[in-house]
Design a protein around this motif. Sequence first.
Motif, PDB file in Angstrom:
ATOM      1  N   ARG A  29       7.749 -43.333  17.498  1.00 57.90           N
ATOM      2  CA  ARG A  29       9.186 -43.631  17.646  1.00 57.90           C
ATOM      3  C   ARG A  29       9.480 -45.110  17.454  1.00 57.90           C
ATOM      4  NH1 ARG A  29      11.239 -40.001  22.783  1.00 57.90           N
ATOM      5  NH2 ARG A  29      11.156 -38.003  21.682  1.00 57.90           N
ATOM      6  N   SER A  46      11.515 -39.617  -1.692  1.00 58.60           N
ATOM      7  CA  SER A  46      11.785 -39.968  -0.299  1.00 58.60           C
ATOM      8  C   SER A  46      12.735 -38.927   0.264  1.00 58.60           C
ATOM      9  CB  SER A  46      12.390 -41.371  -0.187  1.00 58.60           C
ATOM     10  OG  SER A  46      13.622 -41.430  -0.848  1.00 58.60           O
ATOM     11  N   GLY A  47      12.877 -38.914   1.569  1.00 62.07           N
ATOM     12  CA  GLY A  47      13.739 -37.930   2.219  1.00 62.07           C
ATOM     13  C   GLY A  47      13.134 -36.540   2.257  1.00 62.07           C
ATOM     14  N   LEU A  84       9.807 -45.291  11.509  1.00 63.13           N
ATOM     15  CA  LEU A  84       9.647 -44.355  10.395  1.00 63.13           C
ATOM     16  C   LEU A  84      10.350 -43.034  10.706  1.00 63.13           C
ATOM     17  CD1 LEU A  84       5.853 -44.743   9.526  1.00 63.13           C
ATOM     18  CD2 LEU A  84       7.807 -45.681   8.274  1.00 63.13           C
ATOM     19  N   PRO A  85      10.875 -42.378   9.672  1.00 63.23           N
ATOM     20  CA  PRO A  85      11.399 -41.021   9.895  1.00 63.23           C
ATOM     21  C   PRO A  85      10.265 -40.145  10.435  1.00 63.23           C
ATOM     22  CG  PRO A  85      11.976 -41.811   7.694  1.00 63.23           C
ATOM     23  CD  PRO A  85      11.002 -42.797   8.278  1.00 63.23           C
ATOM     24  N   HIS A  86      10.565 -39.334  11.444  1.00 60.46           N
ATOM     25  CA  HIS A  86       9.525 -38.517  12.049  1.00 60.46           C
ATOM     26  C   HIS A  86      10.105 -37.268  12.685  1.00 60.46           C
ATOM     27  CE1 HIS A  86      11.083 -40.881  15.391  1.00 60.46           C
ATOM     28  NE2 HIS A  86      10.709 -39.879  16.154  1.00 60.46           N
ATOM     29  N   ARG A  87       9.222 -36.332  12.921  1.00 58.97           N
ATOM     30  CA  ARG A  87       9.576 -35.093  13.623  1.00 58.97           C
ATOM     31  C   ARG A  87       8.345 -34.674  14.410  1.00 58.97           C
ATOM     32  NH1 ARG A  87      11.012 -31.195   9.520  1.00 58.97           N
ATOM     33  NH2 ARG A  87      13.087 -32.054   9.696  1.00 58.97           N
ATOM     34  N   ILE A 129       5.348 -37.853   9.925  1.00 59.77           N
ATOM     35  CA  ILE A 129       6.023 -39.108   9.621  1.00 59.77           C
ATOM     36  C   ILE A 129       6.136 -39.247   8.114  1.00 59.77           C
ATOM     37  CG2 ILE A 129       5.370 -40.289  11.745  1.00 59.77           C
ATOM     38  CD1 ILE A 129       3.083 -41.624  10.313  1.00 59.77           C
ATOM     39  N   GLU A 130       7.134 -40.026   7.679  1.00 59.16           N
ATOM     40  CA  GLU A 130       7.355 -40.240   6.253  1.00 59.16           C
ATOM     41  C   GLU A 130       7.412 -41.729   5.974  1.00 59.16           C
ATOM     42  OE1 GLU A 130      10.228 -38.756   2.618  1.00 59.16           O
ATOM     43  OE2 GLU A 130      10.931 -38.501   4.668  1.00 59.16           O
ATOM     44  N   LEU A 133      11.018 -35.315   4.397  1.00 54.53           N
ATOM     45  CA  LEU A 133      10.892 -34.769   5.746  1.00 54.53           C
ATOM     46  C   LEU A 133      11.964 -33.702   5.975  1.00 54.53           C
ATOM     47  CD1 LEU A 133       9.293 -35.086   8.440  1.00 54.53           C
ATOM     48  CD2 LEU A 133      11.040 -36.690   9.142  1.00 54.53           C
ATOM     49  N   GLU A 134      13.156 -33.975   5.496  1.00 52.75           N
ATOM     50  CA  GLU A 134      14.254 -33.007   5.583  1.00 52.75           C
ATOM     51  C   GLU A 134      14.374 -32.189   4.304  1.00 52.75           C
ATOM     52  OE1 GLU A 134      15.855 -32.520   8.355  1.00 52.75           O
ATOM     53  OE2 GLU A 134      14.911 -34.217   9.360  1.00 52.75           O
ATOM     54  N   CYS A 136       2.179 -45.651   7.144  1.00 52.63           N
ATOM     55  CA  CYS A 136       1.934 -44.416   7.890  1.00 52.63           C
ATOM     56  C   CYS A 136       0.547 -44.416   8.516  1.00 52.63           C
ATOM     57  CB  CYS A 136       2.097 -43.199   6.985  1.00 52.63           C
ATOM     58  SG  CYS A 136       3.808 -42.845   6.535  1.00 52.63           S
TER      59      CYS A 136
END
Length: 99
Positions: free
Chosen positions: A29, A82-83, A33-36, A44-45, A85-86, A51
């Motif tokens: 967090r 990119s993007g 980085l973008p993460h889930r 992570i992305e 993750l979603e 990373c």
Amino acid sequence: MALFAFSVAPLGAGESVTEPVARAIKVVRDSGLPHRTDAMFTTIEGEWDECMDVIKRATDAIGVDHGRVSLVIKADIRPGHSGELEGKVERVHRALDAS
């Protein structure tokens, strides 16, 4: 750019690993980085080096109190994208909606 799904946990910590895993997730967090995070992995992305640095620091955060740590990593390396993750999930949902 790449997606890295990883699972990190102390070995020999008993039934609950909540506290050490929470320390690892805080590293993720705080990275920006973008993460889930789900019940099995944190994804992570970002760029390869950033990373891997986050994964190392998350692993180190668990290793502080535990001499042995288990780490599993899966990567989807897609230069120029990119993007994801979603994006990957959205494409699957569109395909399901179309069928």
